[in-house]
Each structure stands twice: as structure tokens, then as C-alpha cells.
Design a protein around this motif. Structure first.
Motif, PDB file in Angstrom:
ATOM      1  N   SER A 346     -28.463  22.790 -13.345  1.00  0.00           N
ATOM      2  CA  SER A 346     -27.609  23.136 -12.781  1.00  0.00           C
ATOM      3  C   SER A 346     -28.417  23.045 -11.015  1.00  0.00           C
ATOM      4  CB  SER A 346     -26.890  23.912 -12.588  1.00  0.00           C
ATOM      5  OG  SER A 346     -27.239  25.231 -13.383  1.00  0.00           O
ATOM      6  N   VAL A 347     -29.643  23.752 -10.776  1.00  0.00           N
ATOM      7  CA  VAL A 347     -30.480  23.842  -9.595  1.00  0.00           C
ATOM      8  C   VAL A 347     -30.859  22.458  -9.374  1.00  0.00           C
ATOM      9  CG1 VAL A 347     -31.986  25.305  -8.459  1.00  0.00           C
ATOM     10  CG2 VAL A 347     -30.337  26.428  -9.699  1.00  0.00           C
ATOM     11  N   VAL A 348     -31.664  22.079  -9.893  1.00  0.00           N
ATOM     12  CA  VAL A 348     -32.585  21.064  -9.951  1.00  0.00           C
ATOM     13  C   VAL A 348     -30.987  19.341  -9.497  1.00  0.00           C
ATOM     14  CG1 VAL A 348     -33.831  19.606 -10.727  1.00  0.00           C
ATOM     15  CG2 VAL A 348     -33.863  21.385 -11.031  1.00  0.00           C
ATOM     16  N   LEU A 349     -30.456  19.603 -10.505  1.00  0.00           N
ATOM     17  CA  LEU A 349     -29.637  18.688 -10.422  1.00  0.00           C
ATOM     18  C   LEU A 349     -28.702  18.655  -8.998  1.00  0.00           C
ATOM     19  CD1 LEU A 349     -27.607  18.113 -13.973  1.00  0.00           C
ATOM     20  CD2 LEU A 349     -29.346  16.433 -12.596  1.00  0.00           C
ATOM     21  N   GLN A 350     -28.513  19.589  -8.857  1.00  0.00           N
ATOM     22  CA  GLN A 350     -27.436  20.409  -7.621  1.00  0.00           C
ATOM     23  C   GLN A 350     -28.183  20.026  -5.793  1.00  0.00           C
ATOM     24  OE1 GLN A 350     -24.705  20.919  -6.903  1.00  0.00           O
ATOM     25  NE2 GLN A 350     -24.116  23.275  -5.999  1.00  0.00           N
ATOM     26  N   VAL A 351     -30.066  20.352  -6.460  1.00  0.00           N
ATOM     27  CA  VAL A 351     -30.047  19.795  -4.887  1.00  0.00           C
ATOM     28  C   VAL A 351     -30.998  18.422  -5.294  1.00  0.00           C
ATOM     29  CG1 VAL A 351     -32.841  20.776  -4.156  1.00  0.00           C
ATOM     30  CG2 VAL A 351     -31.502  22.154  -4.765  1.00  0.00           C
ATOM     31  N   ALA A 352     -31.069  18.044  -5.895  1.00  0.00           N
ATOM     32  CA  ALA A 352     -31.628  16.673  -6.107  1.00  0.00           C
ATOM     33  C   ALA A 352     -30.478  15.723  -5.339  1.00  0.00           C
ATOM     34  CB  ALA A 352     -31.956  16.237  -7.026  1.00  0.00           C
ATOM     35  N   TYR A 353     -29.138  16.159  -6.302  1.00  0.00           N
ATOM     36  CA  TYR A 353     -27.643  15.065  -5.662  1.00  0.00           C
ATOM     37  C   TYR A 353     -27.782  15.403  -4.266  1.00  0.00           C
ATOM     38  CZ  TYR A 353     -23.736  12.867  -5.354  1.00  0.00           C
ATOM     39  OH  TYR A 353     -22.171  12.585  -5.633  1.00  0.00           O
ATOM     40  N   PHE A 354     -27.616  16.406  -3.731  1.00  0.00           N
ATOM     41  CA  PHE A 354     -27.360  17.111  -1.991  1.00  0.00           C
ATOM     42  C   PHE A 354     -28.579  16.334  -1.455  1.00  0.00           C
ATOM     43  CE2 PHE A 354     -27.391  19.607   1.431  1.00  0.00           C
ATOM     44  CZ  PHE A 354     -26.395  20.423   2.097  1.00  0.00           C
ATOM     45  N   LYS A 355     -29.498  16.233  -1.330  1.00  0.00           N
ATOM     46  CA  LYS A 355     -30.680  15.414  -0.553  1.00  0.00           C
ATOM     47  C   LYS A 355     -30.271  14.085   0.088  1.00  0.00           C
ATOM     48  CE  LYS A 355     -34.277  19.010  -1.088  1.00  0.00           C
ATOM     49  NZ  LYS A 355     -35.349  18.965  -1.439  1.00  0.00           N
ATOM     50  N   THR A 357     -26.984  12.364  -1.091  1.00  0.00           N
ATOM     51  CA  THR A 357     -26.785  12.327  -0.643  1.00  0.00           C
ATOM     52  C   THR A 357     -26.500  12.237   0.874  1.00  0.00           C
ATOM     53  OG1 THR A 357     -25.461  14.262  -1.312  1.00  0.00           O
ATOM     54  CG2 THR A 357     -24.977  12.991  -2.635  1.00  0.00           C
ATOM     55  N   LYS A 358     -26.798  12.966   1.247  1.00  0.00           N
ATOM     56  CA  LYS A 358     -27.571  13.531   2.748  1.00  0.00           C
ATOM     57  C   LYS A 358     -27.796  12.972   3.832  1.00  0.00           C
ATOM     58  CE  LYS A 358     -28.551  17.137   5.814  1.00  0.00           C
ATOM     59  NZ  LYS A 358     -29.564  18.801   6.245  1.00  0.00           N
ATOM     60  N   ARG A 360     -28.157   8.902   1.860  1.00  0.00           N
ATOM     61  CA  ARG A 360     -27.642   8.110   2.003  1.00  0.00           C
ATOM     62  C   ARG A 360     -26.419   8.015   2.933  1.00  0.00           C
ATOM     63  NH1 ARG A 360     -25.949   5.063  -3.576  1.00  0.00           N
ATOM     64  NH2 ARG A 360     -25.357   2.869  -1.954  1.00  0.00           N
ATOM     65  N   PHE A 361     -25.385   9.431   3.134  1.00  0.00           N
ATOM     66  CA  PHE A 361     -24.100   8.945   3.430  1.00  0.00           C
ATOM     67  C   PHE A 361     -24.617  10.423   4.591  1.00  0.00           C
ATOM     68  CE2 PHE A 361     -23.269   8.817  -1.352  1.00  0.00           C
ATOM     69  CZ  PHE A 361     -23.164   6.920  -1.292  1.00  0.00           C
ATOM     70  N   GLY A 362     -25.170  10.504   5.265  1.00  0.00           N
ATOM     71  CA  GLY A 362     -25.409  11.516   6.232  1.00  0.00           C
ATOM     72  C   GLY A 362     -24.597  12.457   6.115  1.00  0.00           C
ATOM     73  N   GLU A 363     -24.323  13.203   5.240  1.00  0.00           N
ATOM     74  CA  GLU A 363     -23.551  14.135   4.722  1.00  0.00           C
ATOM     75  C   GLU A 363     -23.578  15.034   3.344  1.00  0.00           C
ATOM     76  OE1 GLU A 363     -19.885  15.560   4.873  1.00  0.00           O
ATOM     77  OE2 GLU A 363     -19.088  13.334   4.098  1.00  0.00           O
ATOM     78  N   GLY A 364     -24.566  16.235   2.759  1.00  0.00           N
ATOM     79  CA  GLY A 364     -24.668  16.542   1.534  1.00  0.00           C
ATOM     80  C   GLY A 364     -23.846  16.686   0.969  1.00  0.00           C
ATOM     81  N   ARG A 365     -23.657  16.256  -1.067  1.00  0.00           N
ATOM     82  CA  ARG A 365     -22.623  16.781  -1.479  1.00  0.00           C
ATOM     83  C   ARG A 365     -22.748  17.448  -2.601  1.00  0.00           C
ATOM     84  NH1 ARG A 365     -19.989  10.559  -1.842  1.00  0.00           N
ATOM     85  NH2 ARG A 365     -19.488  10.294   0.427  1.00  0.00           N
ATOM     86  N   ARG A 366     -22.796  17.782  -3.292  1.00  0.00           N
ATOM     87  CA  ARG A 366     -22.555  18.849  -4.169  1.00  0.00           C
ATOM     88  C   ARG A 366     -21.766  18.038  -5.948  1.00  0.00           C
ATOM     89  NH1 ARG A 366     -21.785  21.402   0.217  1.00  0.00           N
ATOM     90  NH2 ARG A 366     -23.912  23.683   0.494  1.00  0.00           N
ATOM     91  N   ILE A 367     -22.354  18.425  -6.814  1.00  0.00           N
ATOM     92  CA  ILE A 367     -21.816  18.178  -7.996  1.00  0.00           C
ATOM     93  C   ILE A 367     -21.271  18.825  -8.797  1.00  0.00           C
ATOM     94  CG2 ILE A 367     -22.770  17.836 -10.529  1.00  0.00           C
ATOM     95  CD1 ILE A 367     -25.650  16.571  -9.417  1.00  0.00           C
ATOM     96  N   PHE A 368     -21.816  20.676  -8.697  1.00  0.00           N
ATOM     97  CA  PHE A 368     -21.292  21.902  -8.673  1.00  0.00           C
ATOM     98  C   PHE A 368     -20.916  22.891  -7.591  1.00  0.00           C
ATOM     99  CE2 PHE A 368     -24.706  21.390 -11.674  1.00  0.00           C
ATOM    100  CZ  PHE A 368     -24.055  21.140 -12.591  1.00  0.00           C
ATOM    101  N   LEU A 369     -19.684  23.442  -8.074  1.00  0.00           N
ATOM    102  CA  LEU A 369     -19.238  24.036  -6.430  1.00  0.00           C
ATOM    103  C   LEU A 369     -20.173  25.474  -6.011  1.00  0.00           C
ATOM    104  CD1 LEU A 369     -15.709  25.373  -8.034  1.00  0.00           C
ATOM    105  CD2 LEU A 369     -16.322  23.225  -6.727  1.00  0.00           C
ATOM    106  N   MET A 370     -20.702  25.784  -7.054  1.00  0.00           N
ATOM    107  CA  MET A 370     -22.019  26.463  -6.309  1.00  0.00           C
ATOM    108  C   MET A 370     -23.312  26.789  -7.707  1.00  0.00           C
ATOM    109  SD  MET A 370     -22.111  30.096  -4.883  1.00  0.00           S
ATOM    110  CE  MET A 370     -23.495  31.131  -4.718  1.00  0.00           C
TER     111      MET A 370
END
Length: 409
Positions: A346-355, A357-358, A360-370
Motif C-alpha cells: 500500500s505504501v509502495v503503490l501510493q508513493v509510486a502512483y503519486f509520483k 501522476t504528478k 504526467r498530470f502536474g498533480e499527484g493522485r492517490r490510490i488510497f485515502l492514506m
């Protein structure tokens, strides 16, 4: 220590009843009861000492319900687990057993790393604690020690042709059987497969003759990776009251079953699993460890009177990893320690997806609420006691499925 005393009384003075200490089951039962008593009775004294020393938890602003109320709760409670584990082990285990030595070293090694981390957070007022690179160095160092001992020590063997042991098969002079022999091996077991033996040395088979002599190049890095991953997984799981201690107790209990069976030539032959001489002694350590974890839960259940801190979580992860490797069940860790794996992912996916999306889209997005995962459910409004109970249930299901792999192949 008491084992050696009663062995002397039995073999030298022949005092009736003293031979009972030769039985692993008897000593394991004593170790469990003593560790449970130590952690529950003396645990309170340790908590009061930590409170008097103002060893309180610093709570980050996470926006979670009930989080602020935990500020000032004593931490470093892992000292209770370490103390309640090691004392019964010293009293009831065979201290010359190589597996017991490794587990004691693991406990002290990882406990020291966690203690330093907690000390920096509390007394140096540095919320980051010990820098991550130093934690990794410590985990790698332990991995090198454990991997080297398991690979090079002549005391670590497996029994080849165990089914032909005199204990298993009565033979006559005319019978021609290949005698069982203890051999050095980097073999492990793959769950869910019938012919499930896998030798790490086979990865180097392409190098030609004598490739077995270089198996340590594969085995030791694997040990390092497992110890680092599991200890970090336990560390991430320690986020809400009773979660890490409860799920760990379930996983360790399952490993205790594997250890007892693998260390018994009759049971291992019946189940067609690898017989590992002298490994059954780890059952005494496991019993003490489970007792300490359950006793710690007396104070760590919601609302917690003490937190284990990194002193406890890193130690728990290190011990589980070494136990699994020693009993050749490390490939079961993703299943057996599924809670740790989910928290890590959950931590690895959250950090990787945030980086991603940031970028690619200019802002980080999250898979989990936290993240880690348990905080995601807290954000969704679940009470932490409900989250912990459900995670415990999942851990029990995973442990049972892991045990079932003994025949499910």
C-alpha cells in the motif's frame, strides 16, 4: 540454563522426574507461561518506568479520529517483548543450539536498531528518528550474519533420505537401504507444489561444474532481502493499537507448528517435508515469543497503555524472517505474513502512483485515502478496534491456509 542443570541431575545423579526437561514440548510450555507472566506482571512496571522517564509518543497531525488522544502514551514497549522473550529462552532452551543463538542475536540486533530510532525520536526530539540508510545498513548487516551462519555453519544441515532412518524404518542385515545422512544444503520448499524442493544453487547451474560452491552468492542476498522486507513490513503495520502484536502472534504461532514438525523426524517423514536436525529447539523460542506478544497485548489493546515503537516492530519482523528462513519456509512469507505484505504494498503503490501522476498530470493522485493500509480504513470512518479485529481474522485465515500447504500440494 535450567535445561543444563536438569540434564546434569538426570544423567549424573539420576534423580527421578528430571528427565522431563529433555522434551521440547515441556520446555516450550514452561517458556510460554513464564513469558506471559513476565509480560503481564512486569510489563506494568516497565510502562510506569517509561512514563516516569517521559518516554511518550509524539503524534503527527494525520487528521485521524482519536489520534491526538494518543499523544504522551509511553513508547519503547518493545522492551517488554524482548525481556519477556529472552529470559525464558535463557532458562529453558539449549543455548548451544545454533538456531537459538541466531534468534537471540536477531532479537538483540534488531532491538538495538529500533531502540536507537526511538531514542532519537523521543530524547533528541527528531520525529524522523534514525535515518533510513542506517536502518537499512543494520538490516543488511543482520542479513549477512544470518545468511553466512546458515550457509557456512556445519551445525546447519538437512537430513537426506530421512525416510530410511532407523527411527522410521526397521532394517535387517539383508536389507539394502541408503543410510540417511546430514548434508549442507541451500534447498527450500515451494508451497502448493508436490515436488516442492528448490535449491538456490540451481540458479547458478549454467556456470558449469562446481556451481554449488558459489550458492552463497544467491542465498545471502535472498536472506538480506527477506529480513529487510519483513522487518519493514512489521514496522509499517505498527500503526494502531494491537495490530502488529496480534497479527504477528498469529504468524509466529503458525511458524511454531512448522518448526516443531520440521524438527521431528517422524512427523516430517509422515508429512513428506524437509527434516532439519536440531531445528525443533526453535519451538522453545517461539513459545516464549508468542507468550510475550500476547502479554504485551494486555497493555497494547485499545486504548493502548503503551506502544511497542520501533524497538518492538523491527525486532518482531526480524525474528519472523529468520524463523521462516531457518525452517525453509521463506517462500510462504507472502501468504503467512499477508498483512505485512499488504501494508508494504500500500505504501509502495501510493508513493509510486503519486509520483507518476504528478509527473504526467502536474498533480499527484492517490490510490488510497492514506497509507499504510490500516490508515485508509481509518479515513473511511472505521473505528480502529474494528480494523484491528478484522485484520486479526484475516491473519488467522492466512495462517491456517499456510499450515494447510503441508498437505495441499
Amino acid at each position: 540454563m535450567l535445561y543444563y542443570l536438569f540434564e546434569y541431575l538426570d544423567k549424573t545423579l539420576n534423580i527421578p522426574g528430571t528427565g522431563v526437561f529433555q522434551y521440547i514440548t515441556f520446555r516450550s510450555g514452561l517458556a510460554f507461561m513464564l513469558s506471559l507472566l513476565l509480560s503481564t506482571i512486569y510489563g506494568k512496571r516497565i510502562i510506569n518506568f517509561l512514563r516516569n522517564q517521559q518516554v511518550g509518543e509524539t503524534v503527527r497531525e494525520l487528521g485521524l479520529a482519536g489520534q491526538n488522544e494518543k499523544a504522551g502514551t509511553p513508547t519503547m514497549g518493545g522492551l517488554i517483548i524482548i525481556f519477556a522473550t529472552l529470559l525464558p529462552v535463557i532458562l529453558f532452551a539449549k543455548l548451544h543450539n545454533i538456531y537459538i543463538v541466531l534468534l537471540i542475536v536477531t532479537t538483540l540486533w534488531m532491538g538495538t536498531i529500533g531502540f536507537i530510532d526511538d531514542y532519537i525520536k523521543i530524547f533528541k526530539k527528531d520525529k524522523q528518528g534514525l535515518k533510513g540508510i542506517f536502518k537499512v545498513f543494520g538490516q543488511v548487516g543482520l542479513g549477512v550474519i544470518v545468511g553466512s551462519v546458515l550457509y557456512f555453519s556445519p551445525a546447519v544441515t538437512v537430513l537426506k533420505n530421512a525416510a530410511n532412518s532407523p527411527v522410521i524404518k526397521q532394517t535387517t542385515i539383508s536389507s539394502i537401504v541408503q543410510a540417511p545422512v546430514e548434508v549442507k544444503s541451500t534447498a527450500t520448499t515451494i508451497p502448493f507444489f508436490k515436488n516442492n524442493a528448490f535449491d538456490y544453487a540451481e540458479i547458478l547451474a549454467w556456470t558449469g561444474e562446481g556451481y554449488q560452491n558459489w550458492a552463497w552468492l544467491i542465498f545471502i542476498p535472498v536472506v538480506i532481502f527477506i529480513i529487510t522486507a519483513v522487518s519493514n513490513g512489521a514496522n509499517l503495520t505498527d500503526g494502531i493499537d494491537g495490530l502488529a502484536a496480534g497479527t504477528s502472534a498469529v504468524s509466529v504461532l503458525a511458524l511454531g507448528i512448522f518448526t516443531f514438525l520440521s524438527g521431528n523426524i517422524i512427523f516430517s517423514n509422515y508429512l513428506n517435508i524437509m527434516y532439519i536436525p536440531n531445528s525443533g529447539e526453535m519451538t522453545v523460542f517461539i513459545s516464549a515469543f508468542v507468550g510475550a506478544l500476547i502479554g504485551f497485548l494486555w497493555y497494547n489493546s485499545y486504548p493502548a497503555s503503551v506502544f511497542m515503537g520501533d524497538t518492538g516492530s523491527l525486532t518482531i519482523g526480524g525474528i519472523i524472517a529468520v524463523l521462516a528462513i531457518a525452517v525453509r519456509k521463506e517462500m510462504l512469507i507472502p501468504l503467512l505474513c499477508g498483512i505485512f505484505l499488504a501494508e508494504n504494498l500500500s505504501v509502495v503503490l501510493q508513493v509510486a502512483y503519486f509520483k507518476y501522476t504528478k509527473k504526467r498530470f502536474g498533480e499527484g493522485r492517490r490510490i488510497f485515502l492514506m497509507s499504510p493500509l490500516h490508515h485508509h480504513y481509518q479515513k473511511k470512518g472505521y473505528h480502529e478496534s474494528k480494523i484491528v479485529t478484522r485484520f486479526w481474522i484475516v491473519a488467522i485465515m492466512l495462517a491456517i491456509l499456510s499450515i494447510v500447504t503441508l498437505k495441499l500440494r
